[in-house]
Design a protein around this motif. Structure first.
Motif, PDB file in Angstrom:
ATOM      1  N   ASN A  43      44.658  48.238  36.971  1.00  0.00           N
ATOM      2  CA  ASN A  43      43.385  47.158  37.315  1.00  0.00           C
ATOM      3  C   ASN A  43      43.492  46.093  37.332  1.00  0.00           C
ATOM      4  O   ASN A  43      42.922  44.938  37.914  1.00  0.00           O
ATOM      5  N   LYS A  44      43.998  45.348  36.345  1.00  0.00           N
ATOM      6  CA  LYS A  44      44.533  43.939  35.541  1.00  0.00           C
ATOM      7  C   LYS A  44      45.120  43.264  36.410  1.00  0.00           C
ATOM      8  O   LYS A  44      44.821  42.442  36.650  1.00  0.00           O
ATOM      9  N   GLN A  45      46.271  43.746  37.119  1.00  0.00           N
ATOM     10  CA  GLN A  45      46.936  43.392  37.769  1.00  0.00           C
ATOM     11  C   GLN A  45      46.084  43.492  39.442  1.00  0.00           C
ATOM     12  O   GLN A  45      46.271  42.236  40.446  1.00  0.00           O
ATOM     13  N   ASP A  49      43.646  43.286  39.556  1.00  0.00           N
ATOM     14  CA  ASP A  49      42.067  42.491  39.228  1.00  0.00           C
ATOM     15  C   ASP A  49      42.209  40.295  40.145  1.00  0.00           C
ATOM     16  O   ASP A  49      41.582  40.241  40.887  1.00  0.00           O
ATOM     17  N   ALA A  50      44.158  40.312  39.667  1.00  0.00           N
ATOM     18  CA  ALA A  50      44.403  39.061  39.574  1.00  0.00           C
ATOM     19  C   ALA A  50      44.469  38.726  41.906  1.00  0.00           C
ATOM     20  O   ALA A  50      44.151  37.549  41.544  1.00  0.00           O
ATOM     21  N   PHE A  51      44.145  39.635  42.348  1.00  0.00           N
ATOM     22  CA  PHE A  51      44.201  38.903  44.100  1.00  0.00           C
ATOM     23  C   PHE A  51      43.178  40.262  44.461  1.00  0.00           C
ATOM     24  O   PHE A  51      42.963  39.866  45.742  1.00  0.00           O
ATOM     25  N   SER A 103      40.828  38.303  47.718  1.00  0.00           N
ATOM     26  CA  SER A 103      41.261  37.485  48.221  1.00  0.00           C
ATOM     27  C   SER A 103      41.766  38.490  49.914  1.00  0.00           C
ATOM     28  O   SER A 103      41.725  37.630  50.585  1.00  0.00           O
ATOM     29  N   ALA A 161      47.364  40.567  49.861  1.00  0.00           N
ATOM     30  CA  ALA A 161      48.648  39.846  48.669  1.00  0.00           C
ATOM     31  C   ALA A 161      50.162  41.178  48.841  1.00  0.00           C
ATOM     32  O   ALA A 161      49.886  41.354  50.187  1.00  0.00           O
ATOM     33  N   GLU A 205      53.642  41.277  43.503  1.00  0.00           N
ATOM     34  CA  GLU A 205      51.911  41.674  42.736  1.00  0.00           C
ATOM     35  C   GLU A 205      51.781  42.778  42.170  1.00  0.00           C
ATOM     36  O   GLU A 205      50.691  42.774  41.631  1.00  0.00           O
ATOM     37  N   TYR A 206      52.749  43.338  42.246  1.00  0.00           N
ATOM     38  CA  TYR A 206      52.199  44.451  42.199  1.00  0.00           C
ATOM     39  C   TYR A 206      53.655  45.847  41.143  1.00  0.00           C
ATOM     40  O   TYR A 206      53.243  45.327  40.033  1.00  0.00           O
ATOM     41  N   ARG A 219      57.127  40.253  32.105  1.00  0.00           N
ATOM     42  CA  ARG A 219      57.641  39.920  32.979  1.00  0.00           C
ATOM     43  C   ARG A 219      58.833  38.724  33.114  1.00  0.00           C
ATOM     44  O   ARG A 219      59.334  39.283  33.563  1.00  0.00           O
ATOM     45  N   ALA A 263      36.448  41.118  41.204  1.00  0.00           N
ATOM     46  CA  ALA A 263      37.219  41.927  40.002  1.00  0.00           C
ATOM     47  C   ALA A 263      36.547  42.774  39.238  1.00  0.00           C
ATOM     48  O   ALA A 263      35.826  43.156  38.980  1.00  0.00           O
TER      49      ALA A 263
END
Length: 429
Positions: free
Chosen positions: A155-157, A159-161, A164, A167, A172-173, A194, A427
């Motif tokens: 969910n956190k990943q 939320d970042a895109f 928009s 993706a 991004e995932y 990361r 998000a």
């Protein structure tokens, strides 16, 4: 004995001096096939097919640095190697090219093939003792709310895109999600995820930076182990340190490295391949959404056709023997073609026929060294896919399927990108 590069027991032997059964240089190719470099990075399947046509089930190849090896292409031959550690050991200390000084300690291959005090590098009782510690702690993790951790980071990943409507599901995932989960399971800080994901990928990829990135990983893990001595917790690191097998400091660090690298790289690659299959086959996606298809069946199909490790390192012949019609000498290196073995026409004459329900693939390896973390990887992938489909209505591929390219190293082929579109979401929704 001559160096393999000077016509030793591998395929470099010219026809006039070749021992019986030893493959020789191909007049068409002008030399032994390399499993690295520009051609290998673009079309590994074509290379496997060409080698099978030319040599059969076992073929001579060159690894990074033009190090000679035998690539096992046949399914049955792979099984024989994987299931018989007395004939084909994982202990690289008998590797003849290493013993005779032809492999530099700085070679990128050492990160994948070199001996370490871990369960992968040993057989027999030492292997059973160390693997028991790993297996016990992985089983404990699998039953300790791992899906909750995956859901949180997925969910956190997203939320970042999500807002928009577009993706790249690789960058991004899939590329980082497994490592974020592993940092939680290991007792590491989320901020390390990361950096560790990047370093793990570089170790598998090889090249000049492999040694540096291995050092980065080992430094992080050494600091983690030191902290866990003073602040033990309910995590994989503490579990290894306190296990009844009595692992020493170097054994603990080696197993943290082993699990971190293999679990992240294979799971992230497998997750990307599962998403690729779902988004390029509408029947799979609709079947999954409607409940007519189980995610485990999709994962199984990927395991057969595009396993996360295309080539598994490595085994070393303990004596002179024959395999697939080739004369293998004691100390020779063999690498296992998991993708090639899964697509062996002798067991899959029609690769398009469904293999649903058949779990005899080579993706998890086989024998005593079969992957012990299958349940953890499966939980990460199933949960990651479930969260993604629930969060992003209208999810669809944003490029033609044939444009989903991949880049291969000796050991794996990773998707470059999966561009998608979907209905934009706020998000946290």
């Amino acid at each position: 004995m001559n160096s393999p590069s000077e016509y030793g027991s591998y395929a470099g032997t010219p026809p006039e001096t070749a021992p019986a059964g030893c493959p020789v240089r191909s007049a068409a190719s002008g030399g032994i096939t390399r499993l690295y470099g520009p051609e290998a990075s673009v079309d590994p399947h074509g290379i496997y097919a060409g080698l099978r046509e030319q040599y059969g089930a076992v073929a001579p190849v060159l690894l990074e640095g033009d190090v000679p090896a035998w690539l096992v292409l046949g399914y049955r031959e792979n099984r024989r190697v994987l299931d018989n550690p007395r004939q084909f050991t994982r202990d690289s200390r008998i590797w003849r090219d290493w013993e005779e000084g032809r492999i530099e300690s700085t070679s990128p291959l050492i990160q994948m093939l070199g001996w370490r005090p871990d369960c992968v590098s040993q057989d027999g009782e030492p292997h059973r003792r160390l693997r028991g510690a790993v297996t016990d702690n992985l089983q404990a993790l699998a039953g300790r709310g791992i899906r909750r951790h995956v859901t949180h980071f997925a969910n956190k990943q997203i939320d970042a895109f999500a807002g928009s409507g577009r993706a790249d599901l690789v960058a991004e995932y899939a590329e980082y999600l497994p490592m974020l989960v592993l940092t939680r399971l290991f007792g590491l800080g989320e901020g390390e995820g990361r950096r560790l994901a990047t370093s793990c990928a570089q170790v598998i990829k090889g090249g000049e930076d492999a040694l540096h990135h291995n050092d980065v990983i080992m430094q992080v893990l050494a600091e983690l182990a030191e902290r866990k001595r003073d602040e033990p917790g309910s995590d994989f690191t503490t579990g290894l340190m306190q296990h009844q097998a009595g692992l020493d400091h170097e054994e603990v660090l080696s197993h943290l490295r082993l699990v971190l690298i293999t679990a992240h790289t294979t799971t992230s690659n497998l997750l990307a391949r599962v998403l690729q299959l779902l988004l390029t086959h509408s029947s799979h996606l609709s079947g999954l959404v409607s409940g007519q298809l189980n995610i485990s069946a999709v994962v199984e199909e990927v395991m057969w056709n595009t396993p996360p490790l295309a080539v598994c390192p490595g085994r070393f012949a303990t004596a002179d023997l024959e395999l697939g019609g080739r004369r293998i000498q004691a100390g020779d290196l063999l690498v296992l073609g998991l993708t090639a073995g899964n697509l062996d026409p002798e067991i899959r004459p029609d690769a398009g026929v469904s293999i649903q329900g058949n779990q005899a693939h080579l993706a998890f390896s086989s024998g005593p060294h079969e992957c012990p973390g299958q349940n953890v990887g499966q939980a990460i992938i199933e949960t990651a896919v479930d969260v993604l489909l629930h969060r992003l209505p209208g999810l669809r591929l944003a490029a033609p399927a044939e444009e989903l390219t991949s880049t291969a190293s000796t050991w794996e082929a990773r998707l470059d990108r999966i561009p998608v579109e979907f209905v934009p979401q706020a998000a946290g929704v």
